[in-house]
Design a protein around this motif. Structure first.
Motif, PDB file in Angstrom:
ATOM      1  N   ALA A   1      -7.677  53.265  11.867  1.00 54.71           N
ATOM      2  CA  ALA A   1      -7.279  52.636  12.805  1.00 54.71           C
ATOM      3  C   ALA A   1      -6.890  50.872  11.507  1.00 54.71           C
ATOM      4  O   ALA A   1      -7.234  50.571  11.129  1.00 54.71           O
ATOM      5  N   HIS A   2      -5.808  50.820  12.288  1.00 48.53           N
ATOM      6  CA  HIS A   2      -4.979  49.624  11.658  1.00 48.53           C
ATOM      7  C   HIS A   2      -5.443  48.260  12.838  1.00 48.53           C
ATOM      8  O   HIS A   2      -4.336  48.060  13.480  1.00 48.53           O
ATOM      9  N   THR A   3      -5.374  46.483  11.825  1.00 42.56           N
ATOM     10  CA  THR A   3      -5.527  45.958  12.415  1.00 42.56           C
ATOM     11  C   THR A   3      -4.512  44.761  11.820  1.00 42.56           C
ATOM     12  O   THR A   3      -4.921  45.058  10.955  1.00 42.56           O
TER      13      THR A   3
ATOM     14  N   TRP B   1      -2.166  43.425  16.939  1.00 43.74           N
ATOM     15  CA  TRP B   1      -2.174  44.843  17.364  1.00 43.74           C
ATOM     16  C   TRP B   1      -3.426  45.508  16.466  1.00 43.74           C
ATOM     17  O   TRP B   1      -3.380  44.479  15.606  1.00 43.74           O
ATOM     18  N   THR B   2      -4.280  46.171  17.706  1.00 43.45           N
ATOM     19  CA  THR B   2      -5.302  46.850  17.048  1.00 43.45           C
ATOM     20  C   THR B   2      -5.841  48.293  17.578  1.00 43.45           C
ATOM     21  O   THR B   2      -4.935  48.384  18.194  1.00 43.45           O
ATOM     22  N   SER B   3      -6.302  48.491  17.344  1.00 40.30           N
ATOM     23  CA  SER B   3      -6.701  50.132  18.387  1.00 40.30           C
ATOM     24  C   SER B   3      -5.441  50.457  17.898  1.00 40.30           C
ATOM     25  O   SER B   3      -4.801  52.066  18.675  1.00 40.30           O
ATOM     26  N   ASN B   4      -4.592  50.476  16.912  1.00 42.17           N
ATOM     27  CA  ASN B   4      -3.451  51.112  16.434  1.00 42.17           C
ATOM     28  C   ASN B   4      -4.205  52.194  15.192  1.00 42.17           C
ATOM     29  O   ASN B   4      -4.686  52.445  14.221  1.00 42.17           O
ATOM     30  N   VAL B   5      -4.817  53.515  16.167  1.00 43.23           N
ATOM     31  CA  VAL B   5      -5.382  55.002  15.383  1.00 43.23           C
ATOM     32  C   VAL B   5      -3.969  56.033  15.186  1.00 43.23           C
ATOM     33  O   VAL B   5      -3.675  56.236  15.880  1.00 43.23           O
TER      34      VAL B   5
ATOM     35  N   ASN C   1      -1.690  50.174  20.649  1.00 43.79           N
ATOM     36  CA  ASN C   1      -2.754  48.856  21.183  1.00 43.79           C
ATOM     37  C   ASN C   1      -1.976  47.921  20.595  1.00 43.79           C
ATOM     38  O   ASN C   1      -2.503  46.576  19.963  1.00 43.79           O
TER      39      ASN C   1
END
Lengths: 248, 227
Positions: free
Chosen positions: B47-49, B61-65, B80
Motif C-alpha cells: 500500500a502506498h501513501t 494518494w492513498t489506498s494505492n495498493v 485512489n
C-alpha cells in the motif's frame, strides 16, 4: 433634517445594528479542527487516532486540514478537508480496509465555528462516493451500520441531517468500481432552516466495509447564519438611501 | 498442473516490483517533488501513501495498493487519487502511477474507474479533460481510456458523482517489456477537488511453449513415480 442627513442616519443605524451576523474577521490562526477514527468490535469501539494531520491556510478559501494513517491492522486512510469557521466543511476521505475481515468504521471531522449561529442557520449538505474491489476478490460491499446513516451532519455534536440511511453499495466484478450519489439536503443553499449552533459543526461517516476493499467519500456541510434584524435593517437602509439619491 | 506449479518449475511468466512504483505529477500550478511511503500488506502486495503539493494545488494518494503474484502471474495497480485546486485560477494536472516489470507471453487485462467532483468555490465549477481523463498503459502505450473529453459541472459548495465504468477480459498480444501504468489528465476550476478510485489488473496468458511444459512436466513426474 435634510434628505441627505436622513439617508446618512439610516445607513449608520443599519451598520450599527448589523451585529454578529456578518462579522468578518481575517483568520490569523487555524480554527479548532479534529479528526477521530474508531472501529467497532465485539468489545465496543476503539479509537485509533484523533487530532492529527497538518493545517495549511488557503487564501480565499479557509484552511486545509489533511492527514494520513497507514495501519495494516485498521486500514489505509487519508483525508483532506477544506474548512472555514464562518462555516463550511468540505473534503475527501479515502479508506482501504487492510484487515482480513469486514470492518465497521466511524470517522468524525469536527470544526469549531465563529461566529456562533445563535439565531438558527441555513444548512446544506451532500455526499458522493466510489467503492472498489481493491483485492480482486470479485466482490466489494459497503453498508451502513445497523441501518443508520452513512453520512451525518453534526451541530454541537448532535445529528442535524443524515444521508444514506440503510445504504448498501456493492461491486460484483474483480477490480470493479461503483460510484454512488449519497444524496443531499438544503439545496439551493438557503432553502432549509437548521438549528442554532453554538460551538461546532461536523461530518460523521459510519459504515461497514468488506475486507481488502477501498472506498472514497466526497462530502460537504455548510451552515450559514440566517440574516438577523440588523442585517435586514442594513439592506433596507441602503436601499432607502439609494432610492432617495436616485430621486434627487 | 497449476500455474503455481509452472512458476515453481522455474518458468515464471513475469515479474513486477510493486514496492517501488513511480508516482509523478506535472501541473500548471508549478513544480514540486512527490513523497511516498510504502507498507507491505502481503507477499508482493504494498500500500502506498503520498502526495505532491505546491501553491495551494495538491495531488495526494492513498489506498494505492499495488501487487504482483509470481505464483499466479497476475498483478494489479489500484489507485485512489485526490486532486485539489485551491488556487484562484483553473489548473491542469497530469498524474501517473507506474509499476515496473516484465512478462513473457500475452496477457488479458481489465479495470475500472469511478469518482467524485467537489466545487468549494463561489462560482460554477468544472472538471474537464482534453482527450482521455484516465488511461491505462502498457509499456507507455494506452490500452484503455475512460472519460474522453470529460466535462462535469458543479454548483458552488456541491458534490457531483462522475459515475463509474468497468472493462474486463481485454487482450494484449505481446509480452510486457518494462511497465504498466495509469495516467490521469484533467483541468480543475478554482476551488475544485476531484477524487478517483480506479484499478488496472492483468493476468499473463501462458504461451503455447509454456502450455506444452504443462503437459510435459507431469508426464515426467509420472514416469519418475512409476520407476
Amino acid at each position: 433634517m435634510t434628505n441627505k442627513l436622513r439617508s446618512a442616519f439610516s445607513l449608520l443605524l443599519a451598520v450599527a445594528c448589523i451585529g454578529p451576523a456578518s462579522a468578518a474577521v481575517a483568520d490569523v490562526s487555524a480554527p479548532g479542527f479534529s479528526f477521530t477514527l474508531s472501529t467497532l468490535g465485539n468489545t465496543g469501539s476503539t479509537n485509533y487516532a484523533s487530532d492529527f494531520g497538518t493545517a495549511t491556510q488557503v487564501p480565499a478559501y479557509g484552511w486545509l486540514f489533511a492527514g494520513a494513517m497507514n495501519n495494516p491492522g485498521v486500514g489505509n486512510l487519508t483525508w483532506a478537508y477544506l474548512v472555514d469557521p464562518d462555516p463550511f466543511i468540505t473534503g475527501n476521505l479515502s479508506l482501504t480496509n487492510t484487515t482480513g475481515q469486514t470492518q465497521d468504521y466511524i470517522i468524525d471531522f469536527m470544526l469549531n465555528i465563529d461566529p456562533v449561529l445563535g439565531a438558527g442557520s441555513h444548512i446544506a449538505g451532500q455526499a458522493s462516493g466510489s467503492l472498489t474491489d481493491a483485492n480482486g476478490s470479485g466482490a466489494a460491499l459497503l453498508t451502513s451500520i445497523l441501518g443508520g446513516p452513512v453520512y451525518t451532519a453534526l451541530g454541537d455534536g448532535n445529528t442535524i441531517q443524515g444521508l444514506m440511511s440503510g445504504a448498501s453499495q456493492s461491486v460484483s466484478s474483480s477490480f470493479g468500481t461503483a460510484s454512488f450519489s449519497g444524496g443531499s439536503f438544503g439545496y439551493p443553499i438557503g432553502s432549509l432552516v437548521g438549528p442554532a449552533i453554538q460551538s461546532t459543526i461536523g461530518i460523521r461517516f459510519a459504515f461497514s466495509l468488506s475486507a481488502g476493499d477501498s472506498v472514497s467519500f466526497s462530502s460537504i456541510f455548510v451552515a450559514n447564519p440566517i440574516p438577523g434584524p440588523g442585517a435586514l435593517a442594513l439592506v433596507l437602509g441602503v436601499g432607502l438611501a439609494g432610492s432617495r439619491r436616485r430621486r434627487q | 498442473m497449476s500455474l503455481a506449479a509452472l512458476a515453481a518449475s522455474g518458468q515464471a511468466l513475469g515479474s513486477f516490483q510493486p514496492a517501488t512504483p513511480l508516482f509523478s505529477v506535472v501541473s500548471t500550478a508549478g513544480s514540486a517533488s512527490t513523497s511516498n511511503s510504502a507498507t507491505q500488506l502481503a507477499p508482493g502486495v504494498y500500500a502506498h501513501t503520498g502526495g505532491w503539493l505546491v501553491s495551494g494545488a495538491s495531488v495526494s494518494w492513498t489506498s494505492n495498493v499495488l501487487g504482483w503474484s509470481d505464483s499466479t502471474n497476475s498483478g494489479f495497480l489500484n489507485s485512489n487519487i485526490v486532486v485539489k485546486n485551491n488556487t484562484a485560477t483553473s489548473q491542469t494536472f497530469l498524474f501517473t502511477v507506474t509499476m515496473m516489470g516484465t512478462t513473457a507471453g500475452s496477457a488479458t487485462f481489465g479495470g475500472s474507474l469511478g469518482g467524485q467532483f467537489v466545487n468549494a468555490g463561489p462560482s460554477l465549477g468544472s472538471l474537464t479533460s482534453s482527450g482521455p481523463l484516465w488511461s491505462a498503459s502498457i509499456d507507455g502505450a494506452a490500452v484503455n481510456t475512460q472519460l474522453n473529453n470529460a466535462l462535469f459541472f458543479a454548483l458552488p459548495f456541491s458534490v457531483e458523482s462522475i459515475g463509474s465504468s468497468n472493462f474486463s477480459n481485454q487482450a494484449y498480444a505481446s509480452s510486457i517489456a518494462s511497465s504498466i501504468s495509469v495516467k490521469y489528465s484533467l483541468t480543475l476550476s478554482a476551488g475544485g477537488e476531484a477524487t478517483f478510485n480506479s484499478s488496472f489488473s492483468l493476468q499473463v496468458v501462458p504461451s503455447p511453449a509454456a502450455l506444452a511444459l504443462f503437459g510435459f512436466t507431469p508426464l515426467m513426474g509420472s514416469r519418475r513415480r512409476r520407476r
